[in-house]
Design a protein around this motif. Structure first.
Motif, PDB file in Angstrom:
ATOM      1  N   THR A  31      -2.364  -0.414  -6.458  1.00 24.02           N
ATOM      2  CA  THR A  31      -1.122  -1.164  -6.262  1.00 24.02           C
ATOM      3  C   THR A  31      -0.067  -0.676  -7.241  1.00 24.02           C
ATOM      4  O   THR A  31      -0.304  -0.572  -8.441  1.00 24.02           O
ATOM      5  CB  THR A  31      -1.368  -2.667  -6.447  1.00 24.02           C
ATOM      6  OG1 THR A  31      -2.320  -3.097  -5.481  1.00 24.02           O
ATOM      7  CG2 THR A  31      -0.078  -3.468  -6.273  1.00 24.02           C
ATOM      8  N   ILE A  32       1.120  -0.397  -6.701  1.00 25.84           N
ATOM      9  CA  ILE A  32       2.285   0.012  -7.476  1.00 25.84           C
ATOM     10  C   ILE A  32       3.285  -1.134  -7.416  1.00 25.84           C
ATOM     11  O   ILE A  32       3.607  -1.627  -6.330  1.00 25.84           O
ATOM     12  CB  ILE A  32       2.917   1.298  -6.898  1.00 25.84           C
ATOM     13  CG1 ILE A  32       1.892   2.429  -6.780  1.00 25.84           C
ATOM     14  CG2 ILE A  32       4.138   1.701  -7.730  1.00 25.84           C
ATOM     15  CD1 ILE A  32       1.323   2.908  -8.082  1.00 25.84           C
ATOM     16  N   ASP A  74      -0.747   3.085  -3.139  1.00 31.54           N
ATOM     17  CA  ASP A  74      -0.759   4.547  -3.032  1.00 31.54           C
ATOM     18  C   ASP A  74      -1.954   4.963  -2.168  1.00 31.54           C
ATOM     19  O   ASP A  74      -2.707   4.110  -1.699  1.00 31.54           O
ATOM     20  CB  ASP A  74      -0.733   5.192  -4.428  1.00 31.54           C
ATOM     21  CG  ASP A  74      -2.088   5.330  -5.093  1.00 31.54           C
ATOM     22  OD1 ASP A  74      -3.094   4.770  -4.608  1.00 31.54           O
ATOM     23  OD2 ASP A  74      -2.156   6.017  -6.123  1.00 31.54           O
ATOM     24  N   PRO A  75      -2.150   6.266  -1.934  1.00 31.48           N
ATOM     25  CA  PRO A  75      -3.248   6.706  -1.064  1.00 31.48           C
ATOM     26  C   PRO A  75      -4.653   6.321  -1.544  1.00 31.48           C
ATOM     27  O   PRO A  75      -5.598   6.339  -0.764  1.00 31.48           O
ATOM     28  CB  PRO A  75      -3.087   8.226  -1.037  1.00 31.48           C
ATOM     29  CG  PRO A  75      -1.634   8.434  -1.243  1.00 31.48           C
ATOM     30  CD  PRO A  75      -1.243   7.373  -2.241  1.00 31.48           C
ATOM     31  N   GLU A 128      -2.338  14.415  -0.892  1.00 31.02           N
ATOM     32  CA  GLU A 128      -1.775  13.180  -0.334  1.00 31.02           C
ATOM     33  C   GLU A 128      -1.117  12.345  -1.443  1.00 31.02           C
ATOM     34  O   GLU A 128      -0.035  11.786  -1.265  1.00 31.02           O
ATOM     35  CB  GLU A 128      -2.889  12.403   0.355  1.00 31.02           C
ATOM     36  CG  GLU A 128      -2.432  11.235   1.168  1.00 31.02           C
ATOM     37  CD  GLU A 128      -3.591  10.541   1.885  1.00 31.02           C
ATOM     38  OE1 GLU A 128      -3.374   9.406   2.334  1.00 31.02           O
ATOM     39  OE2 GLU A 128      -4.705  11.110   1.979  1.00 31.02           O
ATOM     40  N   CYS A 129      -1.777  12.288  -2.602  1.00 27.04           N
ATOM     41  CA  CYS A 129      -1.208  11.554  -3.740  1.00 27.04           C
ATOM     42  C   CYS A 129       0.063  12.214  -4.246  1.00 27.04           C
ATOM     43  O   CYS A 129       1.056  11.537  -4.528  1.00 27.04           O
ATOM     44  CB  CYS A 129      -2.228  11.440  -4.865  1.00 27.04           C
ATOM     45  SG  CYS A 129      -3.506  10.228  -4.542  1.00 27.04           S
ATOM     46  N   LYS A 130       0.034  13.521  -4.381  1.00 23.95           N
ATOM     47  CA  LYS A 130       1.231  14.252  -4.823  1.00 23.95           C
ATOM     48  C   LYS A 130       2.403  13.947  -3.902  1.00 23.95           C
ATOM     49  O   LYS A 130       3.500  13.628  -4.353  1.00 23.95           O
ATOM     50  CB  LYS A 130       0.961  15.750  -4.859  1.00 23.95           C
ATOM     51  CG  LYS A 130       2.171  16.602  -5.166  1.00 23.95           C
ATOM     52  CD  LYS A 130       1.795  18.081  -5.018  1.00 23.95           C
ATOM     53  CE  LYS A 130       2.942  18.981  -4.779  1.00 23.95           C
ATOM     54  NZ  LYS A 130       3.588  18.876  -3.470  1.00 23.95           N
ATOM     55  N   GLU A 131       2.159  14.015  -2.606  1.00 24.08           N
ATOM     56  CA  GLU A 131       3.203  13.736  -1.620  1.00 24.08           C
ATOM     57  C   GLU A 131       3.722  12.305  -1.758  1.00 24.08           C
ATOM     58  O   GLU A 131       4.927  12.057  -1.698  1.00 24.08           O
ATOM     59  CB  GLU A 131       2.653  13.981  -0.214  1.00 24.08           C
ATOM     60  CG  GLU A 131       3.625  13.707   0.893  1.00 24.08           C
ATOM     61  CD  GLU A 131       4.746  14.731   0.986  1.00 24.08           C
ATOM     62  OE1 GLU A 131       5.790  14.399   1.578  1.00 24.08           O
ATOM     63  OE2 GLU A 131       4.606  15.854   0.459  1.00 24.08           O
ATOM     64  N   PHE A 132       2.837  11.344  -1.966  1.00 26.35           N
ATOM     65  CA  PHE A 132       3.233   9.944  -2.130  1.00 26.35           C
ATOM     66  C   PHE A 132       4.143   9.779  -3.343  1.00 26.35           C
ATOM     67  O   PHE A 132       5.222   9.194  -3.245  1.00 26.35           O
ATOM     68  CB  PHE A 132       1.993   9.058  -2.275  1.00 26.35           C
ATOM     69  CG  PHE A 132       2.310   7.627  -2.587  1.00 26.35           C
ATOM     70  CD1 PHE A 132       2.558   6.725  -1.572  1.00 26.35           C
ATOM     71  CD2 PHE A 132       2.361   7.184  -3.898  1.00 26.35           C
ATOM     72  CE1 PHE A 132       2.860   5.403  -1.851  1.00 26.35           C
ATOM     73  CE2 PHE A 132       2.663   5.860  -4.191  1.00 26.35           C
ATOM     74  CZ  PHE A 132       2.917   4.966  -3.167  1.00 26.35           C
ATOM     75  N   TYR A 133       3.710  10.274  -4.489  1.00 22.99           N
ATOM     76  CA  TYR A 133       4.498  10.065  -5.705  1.00 22.99           C
ATOM     77  C   TYR A 133       5.817  10.835  -5.667  1.00 22.99           C
ATOM     78  O   TYR A 133       6.815  10.385  -6.237  1.00 22.99           O
ATOM     79  CB  TYR A 133       3.661  10.381  -6.957  1.00 22.99           C
ATOM     80  CG  TYR A 133       2.668   9.270  -7.228  1.00 22.99           C
ATOM     81  CD1 TYR A 133       3.041   8.141  -7.941  1.00 22.99           C
ATOM     82  CD2 TYR A 133       1.379   9.312  -6.713  1.00 22.99           C
ATOM     83  CE1 TYR A 133       2.152   7.091  -8.154  1.00 22.99           C
ATOM     84  CE2 TYR A 133       0.481   8.269  -6.921  1.00 22.99           C
ATOM     85  CZ  TYR A 133       0.885   7.164  -7.632  1.00 22.99           C
ATOM     86  OH  TYR A 133       0.008   6.120  -7.839  1.00 22.99           O
TER      87      TYR A 133
END
Length: 136
Positions: free
Chosen positions: A129-130, A124-125, A18-23
């Motif tokens: 905070t970004i 992010d997942p 999920e994180c890979k997909e987000f970034y």
């Protein structure tokens, strides 16, 4: 011993894919070279620089990760802990906002007129905070 520059930050997560997909999808980073470590993960690149190291947890056998980075309580992985947010300089704020709206990702905008700075904040997942900074 002066510091020269920020190299990368790591995110330890049980939400690796999920994180890979987000970034990749949201922030436009790409997966790049990563050494053969004894735990799952991805190095996310901006250009030629691996700025985000996603550190996956193999819940069946976390020993490689524990040996390399130490153990953590899985309950402590949500949010940034003492780190408030991670910030990037970026370009084309309209393209980002269009992408976020298409993906139905909530965000907040701020203006800092004294700096000619437009900011976009999102999570992010892992609820980290970004902050994306767009200088005029």
């Amino acid at each position: 011993m002066p510091l020269d520059e920020m190299d990368h930050f790591s995110i330890r997560t049980i939400k690796l894919e999920e994180c890979k997909e987000f970034y990749e999808t949201v922030l436009g980073m790409s997966v790049g070279d990563r050494p053969p470590l004894d735990f799952p993960g991805y190095w996310m690149y901006v250009g030629k620089m691996a700025v985000v190291h996603l550190v996956g947890i193999d819940e069946d056998d976390p020993s490689g990760l524990i040996e390399y980075l130490g153990d953590v309580d899985l309950d402590d992985l949500d949010g940034g802990g003492a780190v408030d947010h991670l910030a990037f300089r970026a370009s084309d704020v309209d393209e980002l906002k269009s992408r976020l709206e298409k993906l139905k990702i909530p965000y907040r905008e701020r203006m800092v007129p004294e700096m000619n700075l437009q900011q976009v904040f999102l999570e992010d997942p892992n609820n980290i905070t970004i902050e994306l900074n767009y200088y005029d």
